[in-house]
Design an enzyme around this catalytic site. Structure first.
Site, mmCIF file in Angstrom:
data_model
loop_
_atom_site.group_PDB
_atom_site.id
_atom_site.type_symbol
_atom_site.label_atom_id
_atom_site.label_comp_id
_atom_site.label_asym_id
_atom_site.label_seq_id
_atom_site.Cartn_x
_atom_site.Cartn_y
_atom_site.Cartn_z
ATOM 1 C CD GLU A 86 3.473 -7.502 -8.352
ATOM 2 O OE1 GLU A 86 4.144 -8.415 -7.835
ATOM 3 O OE2 GLU A 86 3.779 -6.934 -9.407
ATOM 4 C CG HIS A 105 1.755 -2.143 -5.464
ATOM 5 N ND1 HIS A 105 2.858 -1.399 -5.836
ATOM 6 C CD2 HIS A 105 1.383 -2.817 -6.576
ATOM 7 C CE1 HIS A 105 3.128 -1.623 -7.112
ATOM 8 N NE2 HIS A 105 2.243 -2.475 -7.593
ATOM 9 C CG HIS A 107 0.995 0.899 -11.006
ATOM 10 N ND1 HIS A 107 0.679 0.135 -12.099
ATOM 11 C CD2 HIS A 107 1.529 0.043 -10.098
ATOM 12 C CE1 HIS A 107 0.987 -1.142 -11.858
ATOM 13 N NE2 HIS A 107 1.499 -1.225 -10.648
ATOM 14 C CE1 TYR A 126 9.431 19.680 7.020
ATOM 15 C CE2 TYR A 126 9.128 17.842 8.533
ATOM 16 C CZ TYR A 126 8.653 18.998 7.927
ATOM 17 O OH TYR A 126 7.391 19.438 8.238
ATOM 18 C CG HIS A 168 5.929 -2.241 -10.762
ATOM 19 N ND1 HIS A 168 6.001 -3.607 -10.603
ATOM 20 C CD2 HIS A 168 4.662 -1.914 -10.421
ATOM 21 C CE1 HIS A 168 4.830 -4.082 -10.228
ATOM 22 N NE2 HIS A 168 4.005 -3.071 -10.104
ATOM 23 C CE1 TYR A 221 7.955 16.578 20.266
ATOM 24 C CE2 TYR A 221 8.673 17.196 18.062
ATOM 25 C CZ TYR A 221 8.727 17.374 19.428
ATOM 26 O OH TYR A 221 9.516 18.332 19.959
HETATM 27 ZN ZN ZN Z 1 1.996 -3.019 -9.575
#
Ligand code: ZN
Length: 227
Positions: A86, A105, A107, A126, A168, A221
């Site tokens: 990726e 990243h 899973h 929130y 994914h 903040y």
């Molecule tokens: Zn992935």
């Protein structure tokens, strides 16, 4: 092509590995899936340091981390390993979002479960504002490792610091490795709460006006901490 990294880069390579290990220890990723990178710029190099593909994080050494250029294609600037499949997502996010210093990243199970339903996370809580807006989008599906997936991810991150990837996983970005990791944990926490709420009924959503108030408070903040 393989000038040895200096001490600063060595420390950052170690921090990338530590973040990948922590991502798994925290339960937001399992095995060799997922990946981590950090932006790296010096006089001789403008790019990012990314985890290699197909290596267990516990067996990854600093020299296994791949230094990839911000310009151009896949050719590693330093390193002998093949970068995460990726790498395009990481390169394109750093190009599109110059304030980004790190990308995580995962899973993550609950975030990915929602992504498999092609559902993002709406303003049911929130803390969704921790990702920068009134929702966390789910990018459309594209095959892993493709430019199409990277394009979808960059679009879904517009005005946000996190998104889901359909069928994914999830992405979180930040101004440091700890910030990106903390947001990745927050996204998974929100995904789990949203998932659980959906088992009982349709969660009540906060209005755009209320989310705007929350987003403004987070800005005032500084980095959001759980209230
Ligand atoms: Zn992935």
């Amino acid at each position: 092509m393989n000038a040895a990294p200096g001490p600063d880069e060595l420390a950052l390579r170690r921090a990338v590995i530590a973040t990948a290990l922590e991502m798994n220890a925290l339960g937001i990723n399992r095995g060799k899936s997922g990946n981590v990178s950090a932006r790296r710029r010096d006089a001789a190099f403008d790019g990012y340091l990314i985890t290699p593909t197909g290596m267990p994080y516990a067996e990854t050494a600093p020299e296994d981390i791949v230094a990839m250029p911000i310009a151009g294609e896949a050719e590693p600037a330093r390193g002998t390993r093949v970068p995460s499949s990726e790498w395009r997502i990481h390169r394109d996010i750093y190009r599109a979002r110059p304030d980004t210093a790190a990308i995580v990243h995962t899973h993550a199970p609950f975030a990915t479960s929602l992504a498999c339903l092609n559902r993002g996370i709406p303003a049911f809580h929130y803390m969704v504002a921790a990702a920068g807006g009134s929702d966390i989008r789910c990018a459309p599906y594209a095959t892993f490792g493709t430019q199409a997936l990277s394009d979808h991810a960059v679009a879904a991150l517009d005005g946000r610091r996190a998104c889901l990837l359909a069928n994914h996983g999830a992405i979180a970005i930040g101004t440091s490795l700890p910030a990106a990791l903390a947001l990745a944990v927050e996204v998974e926490t929100l995904a789990e709460m949203y998932w659980r709420a959906l088992q009982v009924g349709e969660p009540t959503l906060l209005s755009d006006a209320e989310m705007a108030v929350v987003i403004a408070k987070f800005r005032t903040y500084g980095q959001p901490r759980h209230a």
